[in-house]
Design a protein around this motif. Structure first.
Motif, PDB file in Angstrom:
ATOM      1  N   TYR A 212      59.133  71.868  69.125  1.00 34.41           N
ATOM      2  CA  TYR A 212      58.840  72.713  67.965  1.00 34.41           C
ATOM      3  C   TYR A 212      60.087  72.859  67.089  1.00 34.41           C
ATOM      4  CZ  TYR A 212      57.757  76.717  65.098  1.00 34.41           C
ATOM      5  OH  TYR A 212      57.580  77.544  64.021  1.00 34.41           O
ATOM      6  N   MET A 213      61.227  73.120  67.724  1.00 31.13           N
ATOM      7  CA  MET A 213      62.485  73.270  66.985  1.00 31.13           C
ATOM      8  C   MET A 213      62.869  71.962  66.288  1.00 31.13           C
ATOM      9  SD  MET A 213      64.676  75.450  69.721  1.00 31.13           S
ATOM     10  CE  MET A 213      64.275  77.152  70.112  1.00 31.13           C
ATOM     11  N   PHE A 214      62.679  70.849  66.986  1.00 37.54           N
ATOM     12  CA  PHE A 214      62.961  69.529  66.413  1.00 37.54           C
ATOM     13  C   PHE A 214      62.090  69.299  65.174  1.00 37.54           C
ATOM     14  CE2 PHE A 214      61.505  65.106  66.121  1.00 37.54           C
ATOM     15  CZ  PHE A 214      62.699  64.456  65.870  1.00 37.54           C
ATOM     16  N   THR A 215      60.803  69.621  65.283  1.00 39.45           N
ATOM     17  CA  THR A 215      59.894  69.457  64.150  1.00 39.45           C
ATOM     18  C   THR A 215      60.315  70.344  62.981  1.00 39.45           C
ATOM     19  OG1 THR A 215      58.096  68.876  65.653  1.00 39.45           O
ATOM     20  CG2 THR A 215      57.477  69.586  63.422  1.00 39.45           C
ATOM     21  N   LEU A 216      60.716  71.575  63.277  1.00 37.78           N
ATOM     22  CA  LEU A 216      61.207  72.470  62.229  1.00 37.78           C
ATOM     23  C   LEU A 216      62.426  71.859  61.538  1.00 37.78           C
ATOM     24  CD1 LEU A 216      61.171  75.211  60.748  1.00 37.78           C
ATOM     25  CD2 LEU A 216      62.513  76.132  62.672  1.00 37.78           C
ATOM     26  N   ALA A 217      63.350  71.324  62.321  1.00 34.37           N
ATOM     27  CA  ALA A 217      64.538  70.688  61.741  1.00 34.37           C
ATOM     28  C   ALA A 217      64.160  69.488  60.875  1.00 34.37           C
ATOM     29  CB  ALA A 217      65.495  70.259  62.850  1.00 34.37           C
ATOM     30  N   MET A 218      63.180  68.693  61.320  1.00 37.02           N
ATOM     31  CA  MET A 218      62.747  67.535  60.547  1.00 37.02           C
ATOM     32  C   MET A 218      62.054  67.978  59.258  1.00 37.02           C
ATOM     33  SD  MET A 218      63.921  64.963  62.196  1.00 37.02           S
ATOM     34  CE  MET A 218      65.257  66.100  62.550  1.00 37.02           C
ATOM     35  N   GLN A 219      61.310  69.092  59.308  1.00 39.77           N
ATOM     36  CA  GLN A 219      60.691  69.631  58.094  1.00 39.77           C
ATOM     37  C   GLN A 219      61.766  69.966  57.063  1.00 39.77           C
ATOM     38  OE1 GLN A 219      57.268  70.587  57.214  1.00 39.77           O
ATOM     39  NE2 GLN A 219      56.867  69.011  58.747  1.00 39.77           N
ATOM     40  N   HIS A 220      62.916  70.401  57.553  1.00 39.97           N
ATOM     41  CA  HIS A 220      64.034  70.747  56.665  1.00 39.97           C
ATOM     42  C   HIS A 220      64.897  69.531  56.318  1.00 39.97           C
ATOM     43  CE1 HIS A 220      63.700  75.085  56.184  1.00 39.97           C
ATOM     44  NE2 HIS A 220      63.282  75.147  57.430  1.00 39.97           N
TER      45      HIS A 220
ATOM     46  N   VAL B 251      73.044  69.515  60.181  1.00 38.69           N
ATOM     47  CA  VAL B 251      72.885  69.162  61.586  1.00 38.69           C
ATOM     48  C   VAL B 251      72.131  70.308  62.259  1.00 38.69           C
ATOM     49  CG1 VAL B 251      74.158  68.821  63.748  1.00 38.69           C
ATOM     50  CG2 VAL B 251      74.923  67.690  61.651  1.00 38.69           C
ATOM     51  N   PHE B 252      71.158  69.958  63.117  1.00 41.81           N
ATOM     52  CA  PHE B 252      70.359  70.932  63.847  1.00 41.81           C
ATOM     53  C   PHE B 252      70.355  70.606  65.330  1.00 41.81           C
ATOM     54  CE2 PHE B 252      68.588  71.307  59.612  1.00 41.81           C
ATOM     55  CZ  PHE B 252      68.275  72.654  59.491  1.00 41.81           C
ATOM     56  N   ALA B 253      70.129  71.623  66.139  1.00 39.70           N
ATOM     57  CA  ALA B 253      69.968  71.466  67.580  1.00 39.70           C
ATOM     58  C   ALA B 253      69.227  72.695  68.089  1.00 39.70           C
ATOM     59  CB  ALA B 253      71.332  71.327  68.260  1.00 39.70           C
ATOM     60  N   GLY B 254      68.861  72.688  69.366  1.00 41.25           N
ATOM     61  CA  GLY B 254      68.139  73.832  69.898  1.00 41.25           C
ATOM     62  C   GLY B 254      68.301  74.001  71.391  1.00 41.25           C
TER      63      GLY B 254
ATOM     64  N   ALA C 182      75.847  77.267  56.331  1.00 43.08           N
ATOM     65  CA  ALA C 182      76.223  76.529  57.544  1.00 43.08           C
ATOM     66  C   ALA C 182      76.152  75.023  57.342  1.00 43.08           C
ATOM     67  CB  ALA C 182      75.304  76.934  58.690  1.00 43.08           C
ATOM     68  N   ASP C 183      77.008  74.317  58.078  1.00 45.06           N
ATOM     69  CA  ASP C 183      76.919  72.854  58.163  1.00 45.06           C
ATOM     70  C   ASP C 183      75.955  72.455  59.271  1.00 45.06           C
ATOM     71  OD1 ASP C 183      78.996  72.231  56.179  1.00 45.06           O
ATOM     72  OD2 ASP C 183      80.359  73.113  57.659  1.00 45.06           O
ATOM     73  N   ALA C 184      75.870  73.314  60.295  1.00 46.48           N
ATOM     74  CA  ALA C 184      74.980  73.058  61.433  1.00 46.48           C
ATOM     75  C   ALA C 184      74.287  74.361  61.824  1.00 46.48           C
ATOM     76  CB  ALA C 184      75.770  72.518  62.618  1.00 46.48           C
ATOM     77  N   ILE C 185      73.007  74.233  62.172  1.00 46.22           N
ATOM     78  CA  ILE C 185      72.209  75.373  62.624  1.00 46.22           C
ATOM     79  C   ILE C 185      71.659  75.035  64.001  1.00 46.22           C
ATOM     80  CG2 ILE C 185      70.163  76.791  62.221  1.00 46.22           C
ATOM     81  CD1 ILE C 185      70.516  76.190  59.191  1.00 46.22           C
ATOM     82  N   ILE C 186      71.948  75.901  64.960  1.00 47.44           N
ATOM     83  CA  ILE C 186      71.433  75.723  66.319  1.00 47.44           C
ATOM     84  C   ILE C 186      70.398  76.811  66.565  1.00 47.44           C
ATOM     85  CG2 ILE C 186      72.000  75.552  68.762  1.00 47.44           C
ATOM     86  CD1 ILE C 186      74.906  74.906  67.933  1.00 47.44           C
ATOM     87  N   PHE C 187      69.172  76.381  66.865  1.00 46.55           N
ATOM     88  CA  PHE C 187      68.071  77.295  67.126  1.00 46.55           C
ATOM     89  C   PHE C 187      68.043  77.693  68.596  1.00 46.55           C
ATOM     90  CE2 PHE C 187      65.725  74.515  63.843  1.00 46.55           C
ATOM     91  CZ  PHE C 187      66.033  75.350  62.779  1.00 46.55           C
TER      92      PHE C 187
ATOM     93  N   SER D 104      67.565  66.082  77.596  1.00 45.56           N
ATOM     94  CA  SER D 104      68.304  65.316  76.591  1.00 45.56           C
ATOM     95  C   SER D 104      68.088  65.891  75.195  1.00 45.56           C
ATOM     96  CB  SER D 104      67.851  63.852  76.598  1.00 45.56           C
ATOM     97  OG  SER D 104      68.081  63.267  77.850  1.00 45.56           O
ATOM     98  N   SER D 105      66.953  66.531  74.974  1.00 49.54           N
ATOM     99  CA  SER D 105      66.554  66.997  73.644  1.00 49.54           C
ATOM    100  C   SER D 105      67.334  68.204  73.151  1.00 49.54           C
ATOM    101  CB  SER D 105      65.070  67.361  73.643  1.00 49.54           C
ATOM    102  OG  SER D 105      64.303  66.260  74.033  1.00 49.54           O
ATOM    103  N   GLY D 106      67.734  69.057  74.070  1.00 49.07           N
ATOM    104  CA  GLY D 106      68.458  70.278  73.757  1.00 49.07           C
ATOM    105  C   GLY D 106      68.792  70.962  75.060  1.00 49.07           C
ATOM    106  N   ALA D 107      69.566  72.013  75.006  1.00 54.18           N
ATOM    107  CA  ALA D 107      69.966  72.689  76.244  1.00 54.18           C
ATOM    108  C   ALA D 107      68.801  73.511  76.799  1.00 54.18           C
ATOM    109  CB  ALA D 107      71.176  73.584  75.997  1.00 54.18           C
ATOM    110  N   MET D 108      68.625  73.407  78.112  1.00 53.22           N
ATOM    111  CA  MET D 108      67.604  74.172  78.817  1.00 53.22           C
ATOM    112  C   MET D 108      68.246  74.935  79.956  1.00 53.22           C
ATOM    113  SD  MET D 108      64.426  71.594  79.415  1.00 53.22           S
ATOM    114  CE  MET D 108      63.560  70.775  78.097  1.00 53.22           C
TER     115      MET D 108
END
Length: 184
Positions: free
Chosen positions: A108-116, A88-91, A50-55, A144-148
């Motif tokens: 948590y998802m943002f931190t996971l994306a930053m770890q990667h 590219v990541f999002a959640g 993938a070019d982008a992964i959405i959690f 703003s951070s991701g869809a809720m």
């Protein structure tokens, strides 16, 4: 066009409906994390390509589901080789209450994306926060951070609000557009 994958866990079907809406907007492939926290056959290969992964995960007790966390911990294998670097990541997430500590799940998802070593994409949507706002408006939950999304605890997945699902679809569109820009 960028290849976008939505990897998600859904306990009761609400997060699955959100995932479907996000995937519709992003023209993405869905990869479901099962009830035991595992990916289907070929799931890791799909994510690696993938070019982008959405959690996606429901928010349970102020955090992502344990099934999503098991997936996240297992992603240490691509992390070790930095296989997902510069993707590219999002959640996105759903819970029964308006707040429900959904932001903890997105962080948590943002931190996971930053770890990667990834690049995070937020919603890019203004919140519906004026006096005239209605619960079914786009980004009524105001993230703003991701869809809720917010779905009452006694509501079925079929009863999710169209505004929350449209927010998810538009979010998917944004992530795909940003991923396409990065892909060049």
């Amino acid at each position: 066009m960028a290849k976008v994958v939505v990897v998600y866990h859904s306990g009761y079907g609400h997060t699955q409906r959100m995932a479907q809406s996000v995937a519709q907007g992003a023209d993405a492939e869905l990869v479901a994390i099962d009830a035991d926290g595992n990916l289907p056959e070929g799931g890791w290969d799909t994510l690696n390509a993938a070019d982008a992964i959405i959690f996606g995960s429901p928010t349970y007790m102020g955090m992502a589901s344990w099934q999503f966390k098991k997936f996240a911990d297992a992603s240490s294998k691509p992390w070790f080789t930095q296989q997902w670097k510069d993707k590219v990541f999002a959640g996105f997430t759903n819970s029964a209450t308006m707040n429900g500590d959904k932001l903890s799940t997105l962080h948590y998802m943002f931190t996971l994306a930053m770890q990667h070593s990834g690049i995070w994409v937020g919603t890019g949507m203004m919140p519906s926060n004026a006096k005239a706002a209605q619960r079914n408006d786009i980004n009524y939950v105001g993230s703003s951070s991701g869809a809720m999304a917010q779905t009452p605890s006694d509501a079925s997945a079929a009863e999710m609000l169209p505004g929350d699902l449209e927010t998810a679809r538009l979010f998917g569109e944004r992530v795909a557009a940003v991923a396409a820009k990065f892909k060049g």
